[in-house]
Design a protein around this motif. Structure first.
Motif, PDB file in Angstrom:
ATOM      1  N   GLN A   9      17.749   1.073  -4.810  1.00  0.00           N
ATOM      2  CA  GLN A   9      18.484   1.991  -5.687  1.00  0.00           C
ATOM      3  C   GLN A   9      18.288   3.431  -5.233  1.00  0.00           C
ATOM      4  N   ILE A  10      17.119   3.695  -4.643  1.00  0.00           N
ATOM      5  CA  ILE A  10      16.833   5.031  -4.113  1.00  0.00           C
ATOM      6  C   ILE A  10      16.477   4.905  -2.638  1.00  0.00           C
ATOM      7  N   ALA A  11      16.622   6.016  -1.924  1.00  0.00           N
ATOM      8  CA  ALA A  11      16.436   5.984  -0.466  1.00  0.00           C
ATOM      9  C   ALA A  11      15.027   5.522  -0.070  1.00  0.00           C
ATOM     10  N   ASN A  12      14.028   5.957  -0.837  1.00  0.00           N
ATOM     11  CA  ASN A  12      12.658   5.616  -0.456  1.00  0.00           C
ATOM     12  C   ASN A  12      12.292   4.142  -0.686  1.00  0.00           C
ATOM     13  N   TRP A  13      13.066   3.457  -1.561  1.00  0.00           N
ATOM     14  CA  TRP A  13      12.761   2.037  -1.770  1.00  0.00           C
ATOM     15  C   TRP A  13      13.678   1.189  -0.877  1.00  0.00           C
ATOM     16  N   ASP A  14      13.533   1.401   0.430  1.00  0.00           N
ATOM     17  CA  ASP A  14      14.216   0.557   1.407  1.00  0.00           C
ATOM     18  C   ASP A  14      13.219  -0.508   1.870  1.00  0.00           C
ATOM     19  N   SER A  15      13.539  -1.210   2.940  1.00  0.00           N
ATOM     20  CA  SER A  15      12.661  -2.306   3.379  1.00  0.00           C
ATOM     21  C   SER A  15      11.285  -1.792   3.801  1.00  0.00           C
ATOM     22  N   VAL A  16      11.263  -0.626   4.455  1.00  0.00           N
ATOM     23  CA  VAL A  16       9.974  -0.048   4.868  1.00  0.00           C
ATOM     24  C   VAL A  16       9.185   0.372   3.625  1.00  0.00           C
ATOM     25  N   GLY A  17       9.868   1.059   2.700  1.00  0.00           N
ATOM     26  CA  GLY A  17       9.219   1.479   1.462  1.00  0.00           C
ATOM     27  C   GLY A  17       8.719   0.294   0.651  1.00  0.00           C
ATOM     28  N   HIS A  18       9.461  -0.800   0.721  1.00  0.00           N
ATOM     29  CA  HIS A  18       9.077  -2.002  -0.030  1.00  0.00           C
ATOM     30  C   HIS A  18       7.726  -2.533   0.448  1.00  0.00           C
ATOM     31  N   MET A  19       7.561  -2.619   1.761  1.00  0.00           N
ATOM     32  CA  MET A  19       6.293  -3.134   2.290  1.00  0.00           C
ATOM     33  C   MET A  19       5.145  -2.166   1.994  1.00  0.00           C
ATOM     34  N   THR A  20       5.446  -0.872   1.987  1.00  0.00           N
ATOM     35  CA  THR A  20       4.415   0.114   1.635  1.00  0.00           C
ATOM     36  C   THR A  20       4.032  -0.031   0.163  1.00  0.00           C
ATOM     37  N   LEU A  21       5.045  -0.257  -0.677  1.00  0.00           N
ATOM     38  CA  LEU A  21       4.792  -0.462  -2.105  1.00  0.00           C
ATOM     39  C   LEU A  21       3.935  -1.713  -2.326  1.00  0.00           C
ATOM     40  N   ILE A  22       4.280  -2.787  -1.642  1.00  0.00           N
ATOM     41  CA  ILE A  22       3.517  -4.044  -1.775  1.00  0.00           C
ATOM     42  C   ILE A  22       2.056  -3.806  -1.375  1.00  0.00           C
ATOM     43  N   ALA A  23       1.860  -3.094  -0.286  1.00  0.00           N
ATOM     44  CA  ALA A  23       0.494  -2.813   0.169  1.00  0.00           C
ATOM     45  C   ALA A  23      -0.268  -2.029  -0.907  1.00  0.00           C
ATOM     46  N   ALA A  24       0.415  -1.080  -1.535  1.00  0.00           N
ATOM     47  CA  ALA A  24      -0.233  -0.267  -2.575  1.00  0.00           C
ATOM     48  C   ALA A  24      -0.580  -1.117  -3.794  1.00  0.00           C
ATOM     49  N   ILE A  25       0.329  -2.016  -4.168  1.00  0.00           N
ATOM     50  CA  ILE A  25       0.070  -2.901  -5.319  1.00  0.00           C
ATOM     51  C   ILE A  25      -1.095  -3.844  -4.997  1.00  0.00           C
ATOM     52  N   GLU A  26      -1.073  -4.405  -3.784  1.00  0.00           N
ATOM     53  CA  GLU A  26      -2.162  -5.322  -3.394  1.00  0.00           C
ATOM     54  C   GLU A  26      -3.506  -4.593  -3.406  1.00  0.00           C
ATOM     55  N   ASP A  27      -3.512  -3.385  -2.908  1.00  0.00           N
ATOM     56  CA  ASP A  27      -4.765  -2.612  -2.890  1.00  0.00           C
ATOM     57  C   ASP A  27      -5.221  -2.273  -4.313  1.00  0.00           C
ATOM     58  N   ALA A  28      -4.260  -1.902  -5.158  1.00  0.00           N
ATOM     59  CA  ALA A  28      -4.600  -1.482  -6.521  1.00  0.00           C
ATOM     60  C   ALA A  28      -5.244  -2.620  -7.313  1.00  0.00           C
ATOM     61  N   PHE A  29      -4.740  -3.846  -7.087  1.00  0.00           N
ATOM     62  CA  PHE A  29      -5.236  -4.983  -7.875  1.00  0.00           C
ATOM     63  C   PHE A  29      -6.112  -5.932  -7.065  1.00  0.00           C
ATOM     64  N   ASP A  30      -6.358  -5.599  -5.807  1.00  0.00           N
ATOM     65  CA  ASP A  30      -7.174  -6.427  -4.910  1.00  0.00           C
ATOM     66  C   ASP A  30      -6.668  -7.875  -4.879  1.00  0.00           C
ATOM     67  N   ILE A  31      -5.384  -8.009  -4.594  1.00  0.00           N
ATOM     68  CA  ILE A  31      -4.758  -9.333  -4.515  1.00  0.00           C
ATOM     69  C   ILE A  31      -4.020  -9.455  -3.189  1.00  0.00           C
ATOM     70  N   MET A  32      -3.639 -10.684  -2.838  1.00  0.00           N
ATOM     71  CA  MET A  32      -2.758 -10.896  -1.699  1.00  0.00           C
ATOM     72  C   MET A  32      -1.534 -11.639  -2.208  1.00  0.00           C
TER      73      MET A  32
END
Lengths: 248, 79
Positions: free
Chosen positions: B29-52
């Motif tokens: 929906q926004i430029a920053n949430w593209d495929s690259v941004g998505h993987m960065t977001l996933i990494a941040a969520i995984e780090d925040a909750f210590d999950i894979m």
């Protein structure tokens, strides 16, 4: 200065032949290793213990069945839980085959494709998550000159390696922005037990058309890969390096 | 920090959006949430909750709300 000092690598198919040569070569260069094998063999455990002591690195034998997606994921989860960088992935494991396609059971074709193509894809997808965060990483897929050769009996094995080459090239287009390179090597006939599958009734026939005039030693392949992984080769991406001593 | 705050922070920091933009925010929906941004977001969520996260869940995380659903259902993270 050892060329892979302090790095960590996953090597699949590490128990025998080319994989075993990779383990030794990487250890000599200061790289710690997760050595993926299908079975737990005492002989291999003793082998890696000797390398650990000699080269002051760590090698863990991780057991995984590459014909099973769950087994691959479990192996990765185990590795990932150690919270170390994953710098290198060598997708080496493979099933060799030479036989008329009309006489090859489809169940075997599926198993071969799982190990030769899908397993490298799964491992690549998983480690890419680590490598993209690190903004660095190297993936090397072990393809084969069989990917481009045309002869009776090569339909299944050759097409699987061709698929791996195509995957390598296109996946590499996605990874460079993260500082991750994906390349393949295409060895000719290697001096391993696996290569006997390709000899047929005349052991000299497969090497008759090579300029080298002999099989390639696993250590020679490993040397090329070590060079590919050196820091000054990080611009090489999406490439297939043929290692066969030349055609004749 | 609550789970919701951790979750919001992952979005705010990786996608560079304001907290007010989170409700209804969808992938691409926004430029920053593209495929690259998505993987960065996933990494941040995984780090925040210590999950894979499983690959299927990564692909299915198509909106801010969907992400909360996935984390609650598959990773025992309550919001």
């Amino acid at each position: 200065m050892r060329r892979l000092e302090g790095k960590n690598a996953i090597i699949t198919g590490a128990g025998r032949g080319l994989g075993k040569a990779f383990v030794k070569a990487f250890a000599m260069e200061g790289c710690s290793i997760w050595a993926i094998t299908r079975s737990d063999r005492e002989e291999f455990r003793e082998y890696i213990t000797g390398l650990e002591e000699e080269y002051d690195i760590t090698i863990e034998n991780v057991i995984a069945d590459l014909a099973s997606e769950d087994s691959i994921k479990n192996a990765y989860k185990h590795i990932n839980s150690q919270k170390k960088s994953i710098d290198i992935l060598i997708n080496n494991a493979g099933i060799a085959h030479m036989g008329l396609f009309q006489l090859t059971k489809m169940e075997f074709v599926k198993q071969l494709y799982m190990v030769n193509v899908i397993a490298p894809m799964i491992f690549s997808q998983l480690v890419m998550r680590n490598m993209s965060r690190q903004q660095s990483g190297r993936i090397v897929n072990v393809a084969s000159t069989a990917a481009e050769e045309v002869y009776e009996g090569n339909a299944v094995y050759g097409s699987s390696k061709a698929a791996l080459v195509a995957f390598t090239k296109s996946f590499a287009a996605e990874t460079m922005k993260y500082g991750v390179t994906v390349n393949a090597i295409a060895p000719g006939l290697i001096n391993t037990d696996m290569s006997k599958v390709f000899e047929g009734s005349d052991p000299k026939e497969p090497i008759r058309h090579t300029a080298l005039g002999r099989k390639i030693e696993p250590s020679e392949i490993a040397d090329v890969v070590i060079n590919m992984l050196s820091d000054d080769m990080n611009i090489i991406n999406g490439t297939v390096i043929t290692i066969n001593g030349g055609h004749k | 920090m609550t789970n919701l705050e951790k979750y919001n922070q992952a979005f705010i920091e990786t996608l560079e959006v304001a907290k007010e933009q989170l409700e209804g925010l969808e992938y691409q929906q926004i430029a920053n949430w593209d495929s690259v941004g998505h993987m960065t977001l996933i990494a941040a969520i995984e780090d925040a909750f210590d999950i894979m996260m499983d690959t299927d869940d990564i692909i299915d995380l198509s909106s801010y709300e969907k992400g909360k659903e996935i984390l609650s259902a598959n990773y025992d993270i309550e919001f």
